[in-house]
Design a protein around this motif. Sequence first.
Motif, PDB file in Angstrom:
ATOM      1  N   GLN A   1      94.291  39.257  71.869  1.00 49.56           N
ATOM      2  CA  GLN A   1      94.181  39.756  73.241  1.00 49.56           C
ATOM      3  C   GLN A   1      94.807  41.143  73.372  1.00 49.56           C
TER       4      GLN A   1
ATOM      5  N   GLN B   1      96.979  35.486  71.406  1.00 47.54           N
ATOM      6  CA  GLN B   1      97.659  36.530  72.181  1.00 47.54           C
ATOM      7  C   GLN B   1      97.627  37.868  71.446  1.00 47.54           C
TER       8      GLN B   1
ATOM      9  N   GLU C   1      99.631  31.944  69.742  1.00 46.64           N
ATOM     10  CA  GLU C   1     100.203  33.267  69.453  1.00 46.64           C
ATOM     11  C   GLU C   1      99.173  34.165  68.769  1.00 46.64           C
TER      12      GLU C   1
ATOM     13  N   PRO D   1      96.472  32.493  77.338  1.00 48.18           N
ATOM     14  CA  PRO D   1      96.663  33.916  77.657  1.00 48.18           C
ATOM     15  C   PRO D   1      95.403  34.516  78.246  1.00 48.18           C
TER      16      PRO D   1
END
Length: 513
Positions: free
Chosen positions: A340, A337, A334, A502
């Motif tokens: 990202q 992410q 997470e 991801p």
Amino acid sequence: MGDLLQRKTAMIMALALSLAATLVALATDENLRERLGTTYWLLGLAIIGSILLVLAGYVWDRTLMIKLREINRTAKQQGGSRNFDADDEAETAYVLPDEPELEQGQDEIMGLARQIERMAQNLQKVEASYRGIVEDQVDLICRYRADGKITFVNSAFAKFYGQKRRQILGSVFPIFEQGYPTRDFQGNLPDKASFEVALTNHEGTPNAFMWTHRAIKSQSGALLEYQAVGHDIGARKQAEAALIEAKNAAESADRAKSEFLAVVSHEIRTPINAVIGFAKLMRETPLTADQIEYISNIHQSGMTLETLIADILDVSRLEAGQLEVKKTAFALRECMQEIQRSFGNVARDLGIDFSLKVDPGVPVIVNGDQGRLRQVLMNIIGNALKFTEHGSVSVSVSCSRGEDIPDSDQKQLRLFVSVTDTGIGIPENRVKELFKPFSQLDSSSTRRRGGTGLGLVISKRLCELMGGAISVESKLGQGSTFRFSLSLTYLRGDSQPPVAAPRVSPSPSPSAA
């Protein structure tokens, strides 16, 4: 010339034989025995006693000559070279002049006397040389018995106390009164010892000395006395004290600087937050296009200043050792992410491809400092985007699982992160300067890319605090790759299925848009 010893032997033997013949003649003449009566027996006893005395003298003379020759031979052997043990402070050798062996016709007693005289002369020369060496020393040198009474001092020792030697001889060595050298449980002094003891000179000034104590022994190993050499280390002690004082002053100044930076950073952050907050509020009011641009510039400048203040505060905490790393459980994927999403839009606006890949073998939940990991990633990825005008920036995350942690349900984990860009690259001679404070590739007033030069410094120290390291590989004009590792832990026996790594689809280029 005849042999004197042989002549002496022949004369003694002739005398003994004549006395023996006289005794035989007296014993065989009965008339003489009757005429002399009692005197005959007295005369016979006198002749027998004379014979015994002559033979005893001969035996004594022969024994004495043998002993003298042994002494003469030993004197030559020991006089030819005088050897000291390898541990002695000095090695001295003296050689007696070569002379022919004493012939049997010469007086061996006179020869031995001359030999001893030559040995005494050479011993005087050796002693004079030894005293010359000792007297030229600036160190304090003395010799003393086991009870501490001094038997010899050099001129430096006498000068230190401002006394004549004869006044010092027989007194107790001052370090004995201070309990040095340390005796064993039987009260014996050690054969060798080194220790620091301060003495006070005749002017009342204390001086620090490094003392070397050793036992002086004969060739047979018998203890003769002890010797101590004191080397003045006062200058060294003063230099050490000055260095310690300078070190303490530097550390105090460094702490004061860190505290000042921390206080100033906190004080500046309050008005900066106010500026940023009011800029946000003003953007929500009706404004002209120019006003919107001005407010955006104010907001952007405030954000940049806030980042600078945060970096300075982190550096000050790192230098002061006040920055702590937490060990809490967090979802690593997470976190990736969020990184990202944060940089995906920025890369898209710049027309740069951005990708982030997490290896499937990376655990879902790990234990570490999520905030500091995010800070390191933000600094490195931010630099990669800032120095990349076209091409791509890619992030790769992998791990290596380690051993079980004793008395715990956790296992060791080594996290590896690499950030590769196709930017301008770094000159080879500037790579080593990247992790120095305020180091920038372009420090001119017209530089195109901003930055404080603190991000990589903070990242390096944070990685080290988290049990890892950071490195860089770069080629000028081709891009750079930053790699760092962290020491984390994860729950042993975690059976959660891995989440797909991801990834962000390549951002469309400006032409495509």
